[in-house]
Design an enzyme around this catalytic site. Structure first.
Site, PDB file in Angstrom:
ATOM      1  N   SER A  11      -3.586  13.718   4.721  1.00 37.36           N
ATOM      2  CA  SER A  11      -5.014  14.014   4.650  1.00 37.36           C
ATOM      3  C   SER A  11      -5.446  14.638   5.965  1.00 37.36           C
ATOM      4  CB  SER A  11      -5.809  12.734   4.411  1.00 37.36           C
ATOM      5  OG  SER A  11      -7.165  12.972   4.747  1.00 37.36           O
ATOM      6  N   HIS A  36      -3.790  17.210   1.481  1.00 41.82           N
ATOM      7  CA  HIS A  36      -4.955  16.535   0.881  1.00 41.82           C
ATOM      8  C   HIS A  36      -6.202  16.907   1.677  1.00 41.82           C
ATOM      9  CE1 HIS A  36      -6.812  13.186  -1.406  1.00 41.82           C
ATOM     10  NE2 HIS A  36      -7.460  12.909  -0.288  1.00 41.82           N
ATOM     11  N   ASP A  38     -10.214  16.345   2.024  1.00 40.41           N
ATOM     12  CA  ASP A  38     -11.320  15.451   1.669  1.00 40.41           C
ATOM     13  C   ASP A  38     -12.641  16.182   1.822  1.00 40.41           C
ATOM     14  OD1 ASP A  38     -10.070  12.890   1.050  1.00 40.41           O
ATOM     15  OD2 ASP A  38      -9.327  12.984   3.107  1.00 40.41           O
ATOM     16  N   MET A  40     -16.586  15.901   1.515  1.00 40.37           N
ATOM     17  CA  MET A  40     -17.656  14.886   1.495  1.00 40.37           C
ATOM     18  C   MET A  40     -18.995  15.569   1.707  1.00 40.37           C
ATOM     19  SD  MET A  40     -15.880  11.970   3.843  1.00 40.37           S
ATOM     20  CE  MET A  40     -14.143  11.527   3.641  1.00 40.37           C
ATOM     21  N   HIS A  69      -9.940  16.555  -2.888  1.00 39.88           N
ATOM     22  CA  HIS A  69     -10.561  15.296  -3.314  1.00 39.88           C
ATOM     23  C   HIS A  69     -12.063  15.434  -3.095  1.00 39.88           C
ATOM     24  CE1 HIS A  69     -10.967  10.685  -2.272  1.00 39.88           C
ATOM     25  NE2 HIS A  69     -11.669  11.027  -3.331  1.00 39.88           N
ATOM     26  N   MET A  71     -15.583  14.202  -2.953  1.00 39.91           N
ATOM     27  CA  MET A  71     -16.476  13.047  -2.821  1.00 39.91           C
ATOM     28  C   MET A  71     -17.895  13.590  -2.692  1.00 39.91           C
ATOM     29  SD  MET A  71     -13.981  10.945  -0.292  1.00 39.91           S
ATOM     30  CE  MET A  71     -13.065  12.449   0.055  1.00 39.91           C
ATOM     31  N   MET A 140      -8.399   4.870  -5.190  1.00 32.77           N
ATOM     32  CA  MET A 140      -8.917   4.718  -3.822  1.00 32.77           C
ATOM     33  C   MET A 140      -8.645   3.290  -3.346  1.00 32.77           C
ATOM     34  SD  MET A 140     -10.133   7.536  -2.761  1.00 32.77           S
ATOM     35  CE  MET A 140     -10.608   6.835  -1.175  1.00 32.77           C
ATOM     36  N   GLY A 145     -15.080   7.803   2.433  1.00 36.60           N
ATOM     37  CA  GLY A 145     -16.030   8.268   3.436  1.00 36.60           C
ATOM     38  C   GLY A 145     -15.411   8.461   4.811  1.00 36.60           C
ATOM     39  N   PHE A 146     -14.402   7.673   5.109  1.00 36.31           N
ATOM     40  CA  PHE A 146     -13.840   7.729   6.459  1.00 36.31           C
ATOM     41  C   PHE A 146     -12.334   7.486   6.443  1.00 36.31           C
ATOM     42  CE2 PHE A 146     -18.185   6.222   6.592  1.00 36.31           C
ATOM     43  CZ  PHE A 146     -18.770   7.140   7.462  1.00 36.31           C
ATOM     44  N   ASP A 178      -4.848   6.527  -2.115  1.00 34.62           N
ATOM     45  CA  ASP A 178      -5.534   7.123  -0.960  1.00 34.62           C
ATOM     46  C   ASP A 178      -6.341   6.071  -0.217  1.00 34.62           C
ATOM     47  OD1 ASP A 178      -6.828   8.828   0.792  1.00 34.62           O
ATOM     48  OD2 ASP A 178      -8.061   9.803  -0.737  1.00 34.62           O
ATOM     49  N   GLY A 180      -5.836   3.910   3.834  1.00 27.61           N
ATOM     50  CA  GLY A 180      -5.139   2.828   4.525  1.00 27.61           C
ATOM     51  C   GLY A 180      -3.642   2.791   4.261  1.00 27.61           C
ATOM     52  N   GLY A 200      -3.646   9.783   6.148  1.00 26.17           N
ATOM     53  CA  GLY A 200      -4.306  10.548   7.199  1.00 26.17           C
ATOM     54  C   GLY A 200      -3.946  10.028   8.568  1.00 26.17           C
ATOM     55  N   SER A 201      -4.567   8.917   8.952  1.00 32.66           N
ATOM     56  CA  SER A 201      -4.392   8.433  10.329  1.00 32.66           C
ATOM     57  C   SER A 201      -2.948   8.048  10.629  1.00 32.66           C
ATOM     58  CB  SER A 201      -5.339   7.264  10.601  1.00 32.66           C
ATOM     59  OG  SER A 201      -5.240   6.287   9.597  1.00 32.66           O
TER      60      SER A 201
HETATM   61  C1  DX5 Z   1     -11.231   8.501   2.586  1.00 35.66           C
HETATM   62  C2  DX5 Z   1     -10.378   9.699   2.277  1.00 35.66           C
HETATM   63  C3  DX5 Z   1      -8.943   9.556   2.630  1.00 35.66           C
HETATM   64  C4  DX5 Z   1      -8.700   9.320   4.099  1.00 35.66           C
HETATM   65  C5  DX5 Z   1      -7.401   8.630   4.268  1.00 35.66           C
HETATM   66  O1  DX5 Z   1     -12.492   8.698   2.046  1.00 35.66           O
HETATM   67  O2  DX5 Z   1     -10.428   9.991   0.885  1.00 35.66           O
HETATM   68  O3  DX5 Z   1      -8.185  10.661   2.168  1.00 35.66           O
HETATM   69  O4  DX5 Z   1      -8.666  10.502   4.836  1.00 35.66           O
HETATM   70  O5  DX5 Z   1      -7.253   8.355   5.611  1.00 35.66           O
HETATM   71  P1  DX5 Z   1      -6.371   7.122   6.097  1.00 35.66           P
HETATM   72  O6  DX5 Z   1      -4.962   7.376   5.644  1.00 35.66           O
HETATM   73  O7  DX5 Z   1      -6.535   7.130   7.564  1.00 35.66           O
HETATM   74  O8  DX5 Z   1      -6.938   5.889   5.441  1.00 35.66           O
HETATM   75 ZN    ZN Z   2      -8.998  11.507   0.027  1.00 32.06          ZN
END
Ligand code: DX5
Ligand code: ZN
Length: 225
Positions: A11, A36, A38, A40, A69, A71, A140, A145-146, A178, A180, A200-201
């Protein structure tokens, strides 16, 4: 025992937006399967990110599928724009689509794979009637959101229930997870039935993208004897 291949979708939410093209090229070289993205809108989720111009820019730097994705409160209004920008997959939230079947049809008419996703508090029952119309089901595992939030443990059981629902109707749809997703969680998530891990992280804060991507991919394939 045959194992499903596990796909990894970094992501870009956790990438350095000042060097987005480089980040995408680096994770592609490191073995990513999808990118991926995101999207928003500051309404459906309390954050603002990227739109079609960013997808168009990414299209020119990678041949990997762009897994978008959405949102956003009104995804129907954006289907054409994302198709023209070069998105390959468009995933919408069931909470935002009163006419979900029609939305999925429109995504297909625009030549994209159609995905459907649901918030952690939304029941899998909302998927029942459209399972045979989707290419991707995204579970999810954080509230959207983050990036960087912890995986919600109860989602493991939800992933397993969605897996059973897909198998029951002999669906070929991919089950994507998606939120954590990290090295500690990847194994249980894949064993619960996931085909695609968004991360992502865990990827973008690591020092070695290639090692992290291959560890995420392998985590679910470690079978204890
Ligand atoms: C959250 C996003 C995810 C997010 C995942 O709203 O949809 O795609 O970026 O990031 P990590 O892997 O850090 O949870
Ligand atoms: Zn996502």
């Amino acid at each position: 025992m045959s194992l499903r291949p596990v796909l990894i979708a970094p992501s870009i939410l956790s990438a350095d937006f000042g060097h987005l093209a480089d980040a995408v090229k680096q994770v592609e070289a490191a073995g990513a399967d999808w990118i991926h993205v995101d999207v928003m809108d500051g309404h459906f989720v309390p954050n603002l990110t990227a739109g079609p111009p960013i997808v168009e820019a990414l299209r020119s730097v990678t041949d990997l599928p762009l897994d978008v994705h959405l949102m956003v409160t009104n995804p129907d209004a954006l289907i054409g724009e994302f198709a023209r920008a070069g998105a390959n997959h468009l995933t919408v939230h069931v909470e935002t689509c009163p006419h979900l079947h029609r939305t999925l049809q429109r995504i297909h008419e625009h030549g994209m794979k159609a995905g459907v996703t649901l918030n952690p508090a939304t029941s899998v029952v909302t998927l029942e009637e459209i399972l045979t119309s989707v290419d991707i089901v995204l579970v999810m595992s954080v509230n959207p959101g983050f990036g960087g939030q912890p995986f919600i443990e109860s989602c493991l059981d939800k992933i397993a229930r969605v897996r059973r629902m897909l198998d029951h109707v002999h669906s070929q749809a991919l089950l994507e997870v998606d939120g954590g997703v990290n090295l500690a969680k990847a194994g249980p998530i894949v064993r619960a039935g996931a085909d695609v891990l968004v991360s992502g992280s865990a990827i973008f804060t690591s020092n070695d993208y290639s090692k992290t991507i291959s560890q995420l991919r392998m985590a679910g394939e470690t079978i204890s004897v």
